[in-house]
Write an enzyme that holds these catalytic residues in place. Sequence first.
Site, PDB file in Angstrom:
ATOM      1  N   CYS A  48      12.724  52.153  71.837  1.00  0.00           N
ATOM      2  CA  CYS A  48      13.603  53.304  71.576  1.00  0.00           C
ATOM      3  C   CYS A  48      14.722  53.375  72.619  1.00  0.00           C
ATOM      4  CB  CYS A  48      12.782  54.589  71.604  1.00  0.00           C
ATOM      5  SG  CYS A  48      13.760  56.057  71.228  1.00  0.00           S
ATOM      6  N   CYS A  92       0.762  62.789  59.896  1.00  0.00           N
ATOM      7  CA  CYS A  92       2.040  62.846  60.609  1.00  0.00           C
ATOM      8  C   CYS A  92       2.464  61.433  61.006  1.00  0.00           C
ATOM      9  CB  CYS A  92       1.907  63.664  61.884  1.00  0.00           C
ATOM     10  SG  CYS A  92       1.119  65.248  61.625  1.00  0.00           S
ATOM     11  N   ARG A 256      -0.989  73.903  67.760  1.00  0.00           N
ATOM     12  CA  ARG A 256      -1.736  72.635  67.745  1.00  0.00           C
ATOM     13  C   ARG A 256      -1.994  72.144  69.155  1.00  0.00           C
ATOM     14  NH1 ARG A 256      -1.358  71.291  62.329  1.00  0.00           N
ATOM     15  NH2 ARG A 256       0.521  72.110  61.352  1.00  0.00           N
TER      16      ARG A 256
HETATM   17 FE1  SF4 Z   1      12.267  57.664  71.830  1.00  0.00          FE
HETATM   18 FE2  SF4 Z   1      10.985  59.842  70.916  1.00  0.00          FE
HETATM   19 FE3  SF4 Z   1       9.965  58.381  72.956  1.00  0.00          FE
HETATM   20 FE4  SF4 Z   1      12.134  59.848  73.368  1.00  0.00          FE
HETATM   21  S1  SF4 Z   1      10.092  60.622  72.804  1.00  0.00           S
HETATM   22  S2  SF4 Z   1      11.836  57.700  74.025  1.00  0.00           S
HETATM   23  S3  SF4 Z   1      13.169  59.675  71.388  1.00  0.00           S
HETATM   24  S4  SF4 Z   1      10.239  57.704  70.850  1.00  0.00           S
END
Ligand code: SF4
Length: 316
Positions: A48, A92, A256
Amino acid sequence: MPIATEVHKFFALPLLDLVFEAATVHRRHHDPRSIQRCTLLSIKTGGCPEDCGYCSQSARHHTEVQASPLMDKSTVLANARRAAAAGATRFCMGAAWREVRNGPEFDDVLEMVRGVRDLGMEACVTLGMLDAGQARRLKEAGLTAYNHNLDTSESFYPQVVSTRTYDDRLRTLRHVHKAGMAVCCGGILGLGESDEDRADMLATLANLEPQPESVPINVLVHVEGTPLADRADVDALDVVRMVAVARILMPRARVRLAAGRSALSDEAQAMCFLAGANSIFFGDRLLTAPNPGIDQDEQLLVRLGLEVRHDGPAPA
Ligand code: SF4
Ligand code: SAM
Ligand code: DTB
């Protein structure tokens, strides 16, 4: 609508007085024996571009997580069927994306949502930021709720994430609401925030219109290789307090008990349920981090006299 200074006062109350009040609110609005079980699946892991300081999946941190491409629909649905058979009623799916991009991968996710709904489960996804049109397409596919957390207070946020702003988060939440879907939005304890930050975040959540349908309370999972790996452990009684204040401020929401449950004793979890938590993530894995096993959780629910229903479809 609660203002932050009023919410701060809850953090100074004697804990048991607060829990008593929260339990009273909880029992007025919910069946206290019902705990919804949700199962999580990481449908696209790692790599990411965001720099969230807690996350194992950021490409900017050196963690043990191996990046993998979007899972195929049949594998996802096989997981959903297993989860339903084990007693989960909500499935989810999480993707390590900064934002949704239109194209074949998003089309696949829409198909996964349709497939999960066809199994009779609630479907939730967390895919990063999205625009109004993408929110509408998720709604058309039957998505029940979109998860997008605020994580902490607006003022502490820049110390946790630098690649997006609090306003970016709030904008996505507005798109989700306008498309007619439920908002699942919560935060994380243990990032280094103060009680005031916790109170501010809860005030922001409680002032959303409408209030979130679902509020996940995560406790930081310390992941080696992330900037926040060395943060101090959270006192379990502070988790109870957070759940209690969330319950009082958002009486109708599902609160939750999310990440970090493995580090909570059975007794601490019991206090969280008393204080108004009424959902858990169920299954040995969260997205990349471990979670208590299904048998262990089932035994806990049985020992507490909470409802353990097997109402999902049979395994394929
Ligand atoms: Fe990526 Fe979501 Fe992890 Fe942030 S929380 S690094 S946006 S996967
Ligand atoms: N990429 C999407 C996003 O950030 O919106 C979705 C996936 S992200 C992993 C979903 C949420 O998981 C985050 O917002 C954060 O609240 C929570 N989370 C991630 N890593 C965590 C950790 N190590 N401990 C506790 N919660 C965590
Ligand atoms: C949420 O608030 N917690 C879940 C769900 N929403 C997507 C995710 C927890 C992730 C924990 C860390 C991991 O598994 O990598």
